[in-house]
Every structure is written in C-alpha cells, then in structure tokens.
Design a protein around this motif. Structure first.
Motif, PDB file in Angstrom:
ATOM      1  N   SER A  15       0.590  -1.218  -0.001  1.00  0.00           N
ATOM      2  CA  SER A  15      -0.126   0.055  -0.094  1.00  0.00           C
ATOM      3  C   SER A  15       0.766   1.188  -0.084  1.00  0.00           C
ATOM      4  O   SER A  15       1.708   1.515   0.948  1.00  0.00           O
ATOM      5  N   PHE A  16       0.839   2.040  -0.829  1.00  0.00           N
ATOM      6  CA  PHE A  16       1.546   3.238  -0.969  1.00  0.00           C
ATOM      7  C   PHE A  16       0.828   4.277  -0.064  1.00  0.00           C
ATOM      8  O   PHE A  16       1.774   5.161   0.430  1.00  0.00           O
ATOM      9  N   LEU A  17      -0.397   4.587  -0.170  1.00  0.00           N
ATOM     10  CA  LEU A  17      -0.985   5.447   0.621  1.00  0.00           C
ATOM     11  C   LEU A  17      -2.261   5.012   1.253  1.00  0.00           C
ATOM     12  O   LEU A  17      -3.147   4.600   0.206  1.00  0.00           O
ATOM     13  N   ASP A  18      -2.304   4.790   2.449  1.00  0.00           N
ATOM     14  CA  ASP A  18      -3.743   4.536   3.097  1.00  0.00           C
ATOM     15  C   ASP A  18      -4.538   5.586   3.446  1.00  0.00           C
ATOM     16  O   ASP A  18      -4.106   6.398   4.649  1.00  0.00           O
ATOM     17  N   VAL A  48      -7.641  14.327   0.794  1.00  0.00           N
ATOM     18  CA  VAL A  48      -6.712  13.089   0.841  1.00  0.00           C
ATOM     19  C   VAL A  48      -7.344  12.003   0.188  1.00  0.00           C
ATOM     20  O   VAL A  48      -6.570  11.218  -0.278  1.00  0.00           O
ATOM     21  N   GLU A  49      -8.679  11.872  -0.168  1.00  0.00           N
ATOM     22  CA  GLU A  49      -9.197  10.999  -0.853  1.00  0.00           C
ATOM     23  C   GLU A  49      -8.875  11.145  -2.585  1.00  0.00           C
ATOM     24  O   GLU A  49      -8.546  10.024  -3.085  1.00  0.00           O
ATOM     25  N   ASN A  50      -8.643  12.244  -2.720  1.00  0.00           N
ATOM     26  CA  ASN A  50      -8.585  12.610  -4.088  1.00  0.00           C
ATOM     27  C   ASN A  50      -6.930  12.242  -4.516  1.00  0.00           C
ATOM     28  O   ASN A  50      -6.570  11.862  -5.256  1.00  0.00           O
ATOM     29  N   TYR A  55      -2.890   8.368  -6.822  1.00  0.00           N
ATOM     30  CA  TYR A  55      -1.967   7.422  -6.691  1.00  0.00           C
ATOM     31  C   TYR A  55      -2.315   6.009  -7.154  1.00  0.00           C
ATOM     32  O   TYR A  55      -1.624   5.394  -8.083  1.00  0.00           O
ATOM     33  N   SER A  56      -3.571   5.485  -6.770  1.00  0.00           N
ATOM     34  CA  SER A  56      -3.939   4.632  -7.288  1.00  0.00           C
ATOM     35  C   SER A  56      -4.030   4.282  -8.661  1.00  0.00           C
ATOM     36  O   SER A  56      -3.696   3.260  -9.461  1.00  0.00           O
ATOM     37  N   ARG A  57      -4.538   5.279  -9.429  1.00  0.00           N
ATOM     38  CA  ARG A  57      -4.624   5.275 -10.666  1.00  0.00           C
ATOM     39  C   ARG A  57      -3.152   5.241 -11.561  1.00  0.00           C
ATOM     40  O   ARG A  57      -3.176   4.730 -12.585  1.00  0.00           O
ATOM     41  N   TYR A  58      -2.389   5.998 -10.820  1.00  0.00           N
ATOM     42  CA  TYR A  58      -1.098   6.086 -11.395  1.00  0.00           C
ATOM     43  C   TYR A  58      -0.387   4.712 -11.459  1.00  0.00           C
ATOM     44  O   TYR A  58       0.240   4.340 -12.383  1.00  0.00           O
ATOM     45  N   TYR A  59      -0.460   4.093 -10.197  1.00  0.00           N
ATOM     46  CA  TYR A  59       0.001   2.687 -10.176  1.00  0.00           C
ATOM     47  C   TYR A  59      -0.469   1.551 -10.912  1.00  0.00           C
ATOM     48  O   TYR A  59      -0.085   0.565 -11.194  1.00  0.00           O
ATOM     49  N   LYS A  64      -0.664   9.256 -16.349  1.00  0.00           N
ATOM     50  CA  LYS A  64       0.697   9.504 -16.368  1.00  0.00           C
ATOM     51  C   LYS A  64       1.675   9.791 -15.186  1.00  0.00           C
ATOM     52  O   LYS A  64       2.494   9.529 -14.796  1.00  0.00           O
ATOM     53  N   SER A  65       0.778  10.805 -14.367  1.00  0.00           N
ATOM     54  CA  SER A  65       1.435  11.080 -13.093  1.00  0.00           C
ATOM     55  C   SER A  65       0.318  11.686 -12.057  1.00  0.00           C
ATOM     56  O   SER A  65      -0.771  12.007 -12.593  1.00  0.00           O
TER      57      SER A  65
END
Length: 66
Positions: A15-18, A48-50, A55-59, A64-65
């Motif tokens: 998990s990158f960001l909980d 925080v939700e955004n 980040y989840s869409r990026y991974y 793209k970023s």
C-alpha cells in the motif's frame, strides 16, 4: 530503467497511501499545525481521498502522473 524498450516488472506490492490512516491522522495534524484549523474538515478529507485516488490510478497505469 529500460531494457530492450520495456520496463522491468515491479514485483513489490504494497500500500502506497492508506487513505483511512491518513484521514485519522488529520486530527493530530490539526493540533500541531494551526493553519489546518482554518479549513473545513470535510475538505481536508476529500483532498486526501483525491490524492489516494490519483496515486492508485497512477500505479494501475491509468494516468501518467499523480
């Protein structure tokens, strides 16, 4: 790092960001940083939700970023 035009596979999964843990930390952050008290708590939670969503869409390679 590229090899033969393809990216190396990423075997590390975690998990990158909980977002739930981060939202729980907002109360402590508001006590530490007074400028956070000026902002509505719902706005902070939504930001925080955004961030977690981007980040989840990026991974997932959907953006793209973050």
């Amino acid at each position: 790092m590229k090899q033969n035009g393809q990216l190396l596979s990423n075997e590390w999964k975690g998990s990158f960001l909980d977002k739930y843990a981060t939202i729980k930390e907002l109360r402590a952050l508001k006590k530490e940083y007074s400028f956070l008290k000026e902002v509505d708590s719902i706005a902070l939670q939504k930001s925080v939700e955004n961030l977690a969503d981007s980040y989840s869409r990026y991974y997932k390679k959907q953006n793209k970023s973050p």
